[in-house]
Scaffold this motif. Structure first.
Motif, PDB file in Angstrom:
ATOM      1  N   THR A 136       0.846  -1.177   0.000  1.00 36.36           N
ATOM      2  CA  THR A 136       0.000   0.000   0.000  1.00 36.36           C
ATOM      3  C   THR A 136       0.887   1.234   0.000  1.00 36.36           C
ATOM      4  O   THR A 136       2.079   1.144   0.301  1.00 36.36           O
TER       5      THR A 136
ATOM      6  N   ILE B 200      -7.304  -3.971   0.165  1.00 37.27           N
ATOM      7  CA  ILE B 200      -7.593  -4.653   1.433  1.00 37.27           C
ATOM      8  C   ILE B 200      -9.093  -4.903   1.619  1.00 37.27           C
ATOM      9  O   ILE B 200      -9.486  -5.923   2.180  1.00 37.27           O
ATOM     10  N   THR B 201      -9.936  -3.989   1.147  1.00 35.25           N
ATOM     11  CA  THR B 201     -11.372  -4.178   1.369  1.00 35.25           C
ATOM     12  C   THR B 201     -11.826  -5.514   0.785  1.00 35.25           C
ATOM     13  O   THR B 201     -12.614  -6.233   1.391  1.00 35.25           O
TER      14      THR B 201
ATOM     15  N   SER C 158     -20.517   1.528   3.935  1.00 37.20           N
ATOM     16  CA  SER C 158     -19.683   2.467   3.202  1.00 37.20           C
ATOM     17  C   SER C 158     -18.264   2.360   3.740  1.00 37.20           C
ATOM     18  O   SER C 158     -18.056   2.192   4.940  1.00 37.20           O
ATOM     19  N   VAL C 159     -17.288   2.469   2.852  1.00 36.27           N
ATOM     20  CA  VAL C 159     -15.884   2.363   3.272  1.00 36.27           C
ATOM     21  C   VAL C 159     -14.967   3.085   2.304  1.00 36.27           C
ATOM     22  O   VAL C 159     -15.261   3.159   1.123  1.00 36.27           O
ATOM     23  N   GLY C 160     -13.865   3.586   2.820  1.00 33.09           N
ATOM     24  CA  GLY C 160     -12.790   4.066   1.958  1.00 33.09           C
ATOM     25  C   GLY C 160     -12.525   5.547   2.044  1.00 33.09           C
ATOM     26  O   GLY C 160     -11.411   5.996   1.808  1.00 33.09           O
TER      27      GLY C 160
ATOM     28  N   TRP D  13     -14.796   2.877   9.248  1.00 34.64           N
ATOM     29  CA  TRP D  13     -13.434   3.376   9.083  1.00 34.64           C
ATOM     30  C   TRP D  13     -12.440   2.271   9.411  1.00 34.64           C
ATOM     31  O   TRP D  13     -12.544   1.619  10.461  1.00 34.64           O
ATOM     32  N   TRP D  14     -11.505   2.099   8.516  1.00 34.78           N
ATOM     33  CA  TRP D  14     -10.388   1.191   8.775  1.00 34.78           C
ATOM     34  C   TRP D  14      -9.352   1.368   7.681  1.00 34.78           C
ATOM     35  O   TRP D  14      -9.516   2.237   6.821  1.00 34.78           O
TER      36      TRP D  14
ATOM     37  N   GLU E 259      -3.772  -1.386   7.180  1.00 34.87           N
ATOM     38  CA  GLU E 259      -3.002  -1.757   8.365  1.00 34.87           C
ATOM     39  C   GLU E 259      -3.871  -2.269   9.503  1.00 34.87           C
ATOM     40  O   GLU E 259      -3.389  -3.011  10.356  1.00 34.87           O
TER      41      GLU E 259
ATOM     42  N   ASP F   7      -4.447   9.662   9.836  1.00 36.71           N
ATOM     43  CA  ASP F   7      -5.678  10.408   9.553  1.00 36.71           C
ATOM     44  C   ASP F   7      -5.925  11.488  10.601  1.00 36.71           C
ATOM     45  O   ASP F   7      -5.524  11.355  11.758  1.00 36.71           O
TER      46      ASP F   7
ATOM     47  N   VAL G 189     -14.037  11.139  10.492  1.00 34.09           N
ATOM     48  CA  VAL G 189     -12.689  11.109   9.934  1.00 34.09           C
ATOM     49  C   VAL G 189     -12.604  12.195   8.873  1.00 34.09           C
ATOM     50  O   VAL G 189     -13.494  12.320   8.022  1.00 34.09           O
TER      51      VAL G 189
ATOM     52  N   ARG H 259      -6.452  12.236   5.315  1.00 32.43           N
ATOM     53  CA  ARG H 259      -5.055  11.962   5.633  1.00 32.43           C
ATOM     54  C   ARG H 259      -4.319  13.241   6.008  1.00 32.43           C
ATOM     55  O   ARG H 259      -4.564  14.287   5.414  1.00 32.43           O
TER      56      ARG H 259
ATOM     57  N   ASN I 250      -6.170   9.829  -1.048  1.00 33.75           N
ATOM     58  CA  ASN I 250      -7.168   8.779  -1.137  1.00 33.75           C
ATOM     59  C   ASN I 250      -8.054   9.093  -2.334  1.00 33.75           C
ATOM     60  O   ASN I 250      -8.879   9.983  -2.300  1.00 33.75           O
TER      61      ASN I 250
ATOM     62  N   GLY J  37     -11.052   5.571  -3.475  1.00 33.46           N
ATOM     63  CA  GLY J  37     -10.784   4.291  -2.825  1.00 33.46           C
ATOM     64  C   GLY J  37      -9.401   3.724  -3.108  1.00 33.46           C
ATOM     65  O   GLY J  37      -9.038   2.694  -2.582  1.00 33.46           O
TER      66      GLY J  37
ATOM     67  N   ARG K 115      -5.431   4.142  -2.605  1.00 33.67           N
ATOM     68  CA  ARG K 115      -4.500   4.915  -1.801  1.00 33.67           C
ATOM     69  C   ARG K 115      -3.248   5.158  -2.605  1.00 33.67           C
ATOM     70  O   ARG K 115      -2.599   4.225  -3.037  1.00 33.67           O
TER      71      ARG K 115
HETATM   72  C1  6R9 Z   1     -10.283   0.166   4.019  1.00 35.46           C
HETATM   73  C2  6R9 Z   1      -9.449   1.135   3.264  1.00 35.46           C
HETATM   74  C3  6R9 Z   1      -7.298   3.766   4.369  1.00 35.46           C
HETATM   75  C4  6R9 Z   1      -7.672   5.230   4.441  1.00 35.46           C
HETATM   76  C5  6R9 Z   1      -7.858   5.706   5.855  1.00 35.46           C
HETATM   77  C6  6R9 Z   1      -8.795   6.879   5.639  1.00 35.46           C
HETATM   78  C7  6R9 Z   1      -9.697   6.403   4.521  1.00 35.46           C
HETATM   79  C8  6R9 Z   1     -11.289   4.508   5.006  1.00 35.46           C
HETATM   80  C9  6R9 Z   1     -13.002   5.571   5.811  1.00 35.46           C
HETATM   81  C10 6R9 Z   1     -11.984   6.508   5.535  1.00 35.46           C
HETATM   82  C11 6R9 Z   1     -13.307   8.209   6.316  1.00 35.46           C
HETATM   83  C12 6R9 Z   1     -14.241   6.067   6.376  1.00 35.46           C
HETATM   84  N1  6R9 Z   1     -10.941   5.804   5.018  1.00 35.46           N
HETATM   85  N2  6R9 Z   1     -12.541   4.352   5.474  1.00 35.46           N
HETATM   86  N3  6R9 Z   1     -12.142   7.826   5.787  1.00 35.46           N
HETATM   87  N4  6R9 Z   1     -14.338   7.396   6.609  1.00 35.46           N
HETATM   88  N5  6R9 Z   1     -15.280   5.263   6.642  1.00 35.46           N
HETATM   89  O1  6R9 Z   1      -9.962   1.998   2.594  1.00 35.46           O
HETATM   90  O2  6R9 Z   1      -8.094   0.953   3.394  1.00 35.46           O
HETATM   91  O3  6R9 Z   1      -6.981   1.654   1.222  1.00 35.46           O
HETATM   92  O4  6R9 Z   1      -5.683   1.375   3.371  1.00 35.46           O
HETATM   93  O5  6R9 Z   1      -7.241   3.321   3.023  1.00 35.46           O
HETATM   94  O6  6R9 Z   1      -8.939   5.424   3.815  1.00 35.46           O
HETATM   95  O7  6R9 Z   1      -8.067   7.993   5.216  1.00 35.46           O
HETATM   96  O8  6R9 Z   1      -6.624   6.065   6.422  1.00 35.46           O
HETATM   97  P1  6R9 Z   1      -6.942   1.788   2.697  1.00 35.46           P
END
Ligand code: 6R9
Length: 657
Positions: A270, A316-317, A391-393, A419-420, A423, A512, A524, A527, A533, A536, A538
């Motif tokens: 990553t 990773i998702t 929702s993610v990313g 959020w994740w 890592e 973050d 959140v 970064r 980002n 989705g 990185r």
């Molecule tokens: C799972 C994934 C991680 C970075 C993370 C942050 C952003 C992910 C988020 C979010 C706000 C959420 N991020 N989920 N920011 N709300 N629900 O995306 O992993 O590709 O390693 O990115 O994504 O900035 O630090 P990865």
């Protein structure tokens, strides 16, 4: 590092009304007891045993958490297990062999279903085939495949024989692939001839060939014939056809290798804060426990569900929530090869409708696109099978949140904003959908067993409403074990900033910025390091800058993210050239091809702005922060620290052109 208090512009504070999960959801939820938070806190770290019970262990662990070598924590120390056994054999053995494991939706109209038994058979054959090529326990196998069933099959085959996989996103370039194979000293590669995108055939093998040529080590390659007549290819020396190879092992089974809980399951590269991608290493026991638990508690997955995470397994998702989490729970996971708007913009809803999808998980960038396209597309289909949305990313702001809730979820599906990071391995901050109120715009509290804290520059907790740095103050099972490149970089990247090693107090820093409200809900903000980002993906600004600087005629480059109006992030590149450029278009196109070949088309900038100089401090550091404000059309703060303040006006007018 950036002061997070400048970050409020990207995400508006939660303003929308709160939503409660409907009773109909709560009454069937996997986790609906609010005491789970207190119980986990009171019994930490033993609370994680509840999660570990979702798996079958060959040997049960001696200690839940071994802290002697912190921050190199060992979860479930002494335990042994196999990830492929947990995702396959135990479901086959418990009478669920005919249950669908993977429902693959290929290019329009093409579908394939693998029952758990089918998947078990092919994973075993693939494991036997890999062994025949010489793959041994702990050898890193690189997988460079698009969203076809052979991708999760290859991952599980590696897991079966204890060979860590390194999946490289299929859209990355030959250079990116060879850098990753080189970094992991990987001598095995699974790839394909090509794949379909929006109906067109893309050549993957030529990229793989170019990557392998660059490597010092000899590489054994296995090629999946995905395109057949649409893209004929020839196999060279050290190259085998996937299906022909598997035929040699027809019906063969391979005993799953019992792995130590701390043994590596995979490495995932990553972007980090330098140009060199980081090899994030995940351990078998903790990672699988964490993703199974969060799939159960947050995504509320039941074995009888049809579950769809519309991400790519190359990130990773997809690892955690298309492959390992859902398969560990024995559910049906949907794998989609195509794009959301091909052949039409209702493609995803058509798939939800036809498969009666129960749980759907996607990224804000997609949700914003759906919103732009309009509600007529989801309205064309029966989406009443949906029970939960995720929702993610990226941050999701209240407007797209409400749109998703209303037009996809029909107003009665809870939404989890999770959020994740690569890592963290699994979801760390989110509401529990069967327990918590939802606040659009805020992800939620730390999950039970996780201690997310928003802190100031000195590590002190910030007041509610203030921005700070998002940290995790306790270890958790899915945590990155180390970096493949080395333990020192691991400590440096994640632990140095907020820990007190003398006192043996270790705090993980996420990179973050975030804000927390009175109820402990975390929003959140984005970064604070040199990572962008992008839809989705990185990306490291340093990596893109490196690719630009490699272009003939370029003197210096600075890359920043532009996120105006809570929309998708775009890349803006500011470039100074060695001499006056007469033909900007030619330099621009050289820059673009350099980025494409170093990283891939996904890293192409939205704008390349030429400037005679970059803004610099007196000590010669490029002030990226200022360029970011220019790109985002923000008020510029104090420019007195600049050696060349006169350049700012010039850059501003060039940016507007
Ligand atoms: C799972 C994934 C991680 C970075 C993370 C942050 C952003 C992910 C988020 C979010 C706000 C959420 N991020 N989920 N920011 N709300 N629900 O995306 O992993 O590709 O390693 O990115 O994504 O900035 O630090 P990865």
């Amino acid at each position: 590092m950036v002061d997070p208090n400048g970050w409020d512009r990207d995400v508006s504070a939660p303003t929308g009304p709160q939503h409660s999960p409907p009773d109909s959801f709560v009454s069937q939820a996997n986790v609906s007891d609010a005491d789970v938070y207190a119980t986990f806190e009171d019994t930490w770290p033993e609370c994680w045993e509840r999660a570990a019970e979702l798996l079958e262990w060959d040997r049960s662990y001696d200690t839940v958490l071994e802290t002697a070598d912190a921050p190199f924590y060992r979860w479930f120390d002494g335990g042994r297990l196999n990830a492929s056994y947990n995702c396959l054999d135990r479901h086959v053995e418990s009478g669920r062999k005919n249950h669908a494991a993977i429902r693959w939706e290929g290019k329009h109209g093409e579908t394939r279903t693998y029952t758990y038994r089918d998947l078990y058979v092919e994973v075993n054959e693939c494991a036997a085939a890999l062994r025949s090529l010489g793959v041994e326990e702990d050898d890193v196998v690189t997988i460079y495949l698009p969203m076809i069933p052979e991708l999760p099959i290859a991952m599980l085959a590696c897991a079966r024989i204890g060979a860590p996989h390194s999946v490289v996103f299929a859209g990355l370039s030959a250079d990116a692939l060879s850098t990753r194979m080189d970094a992991a000293s990987s001598e095995y590669l699974l790839t394909c001839d090509g794949y379909y995108r929006r109906g067109d055939a893309f050549n993957q093998k030529s990229k793989a060939d170019n990557a392998v040529i660059d490597l010092d080590q000899d590489v054994e390659t296995v090629v999946v014939d995905r395109l057949g007549e649409d893209l004929p290819h020839v196999l060279g020396e050290n190259e085998r056809d996937y299906h022909e190879l598997l035929e040699e092992f027809y019906g063969e089974t391979v005993e799953p290798v019992s792995r130590d809980a701390d043994d590596m399951l995979f490495v995932m590269y990553t972007s980090g804060t330098t140009g060199e991608p980081k090899g994030v290493v995940h351990a078998t026991g903790g990672y699988l426990t964490n993703v199974a638990w969060t799939s159960h508690a947050v995504l509320d997955i039941k074995p009888e569900d049809t579950y769809w995470c519309a991400a790519d397994i190359g990130w990773i998702t997809g690892h955690s929530y298309i492959v390992y989490g859902p398969l560990a729970l024995g559910t049906t996971t949907v794998l989609y090869e195509g794009s959301p708007d091909y052949p039409d913009r209702d493609r995803l809803w058509e798939i939800v409708d036809r498969n009666a999808v129960d749980v759907f998980y996607t990224a804000p960038t997609a949700i914003r696109a759906f919103m732009k396209w309009g509600e007529e597309y989801p309205n064309r289909h029966d989406l009443s099978s949906l029970r939960l949305l995720g929702s993610v990313g990226e941050p999701i702001s209240p407007r797209p949140w409400e749109w998703y809730h209303e037009h996809v979820g029909n107003g009665d599906c809870p939404i989890v904003d999770t959020w994740w990071q690569t890592e963290t391995g699994g979801i760390a901050v989110s509401t529990l959908p069967g327990v918590d109120e939802m606040k659009p715009g805020a992800a939620g509290p730390s999950l039970p067993g996780i201690d997310a804290r928003v802190v100031g520059a000195g590590g002190e907790p910030v007041e509610p409403g203030q921005a700070g740095y998002l940290t995790l103050a306790q270890p958790w099972p899915g945590m990155v074990k180390t970096l493949y490149e080395g333990d020192d970089r691991f400590v440096e990247e994640y632990w140095r900033r907020f820990s007190d090693p003398e006192a043996d107090e270790w705090v993980y820093f996420s990179g973050d910025a975030a804000r927390v409200d009175e109820d402990g809900y975390i929003t959140v903000l984005g970064r604070v390091d040199d990572v962008i980002n992008l839809a989705g993906h990185r990306l490291s600004t340093m990596e893109i800058e490196g690719a630009i600087a490699d272009t003939d005629g370029v003197a210096e480059a600075a890359v920043v993210g532009r996120t105006a109006d809570s929309s998708d992030t775009e890349i803006y590149a500011y470039v100074s050239t060695e001499r006056r450029v007469d033909d900007e278009a030619a330099v621009r196109s050289r820059i673009e091809s350099s980025i494409e070949s170093a990283i891939g088309p996904l890293a192409l900038p939205e704008a390349i702005v030429f400037t005679p100089e970059l803004p610099k401090t007196r000590s010669g550091k490029i002030l990226r922060r200022l360029l970011e404000d220019v790109a985002n059309g923000e008020e510029l703060g104090d420019t007195s620290a600049l050696r060349n303040p006169e350049i700012v006006g010039e850059i501003q007018s060039a940016s507007r052109e």
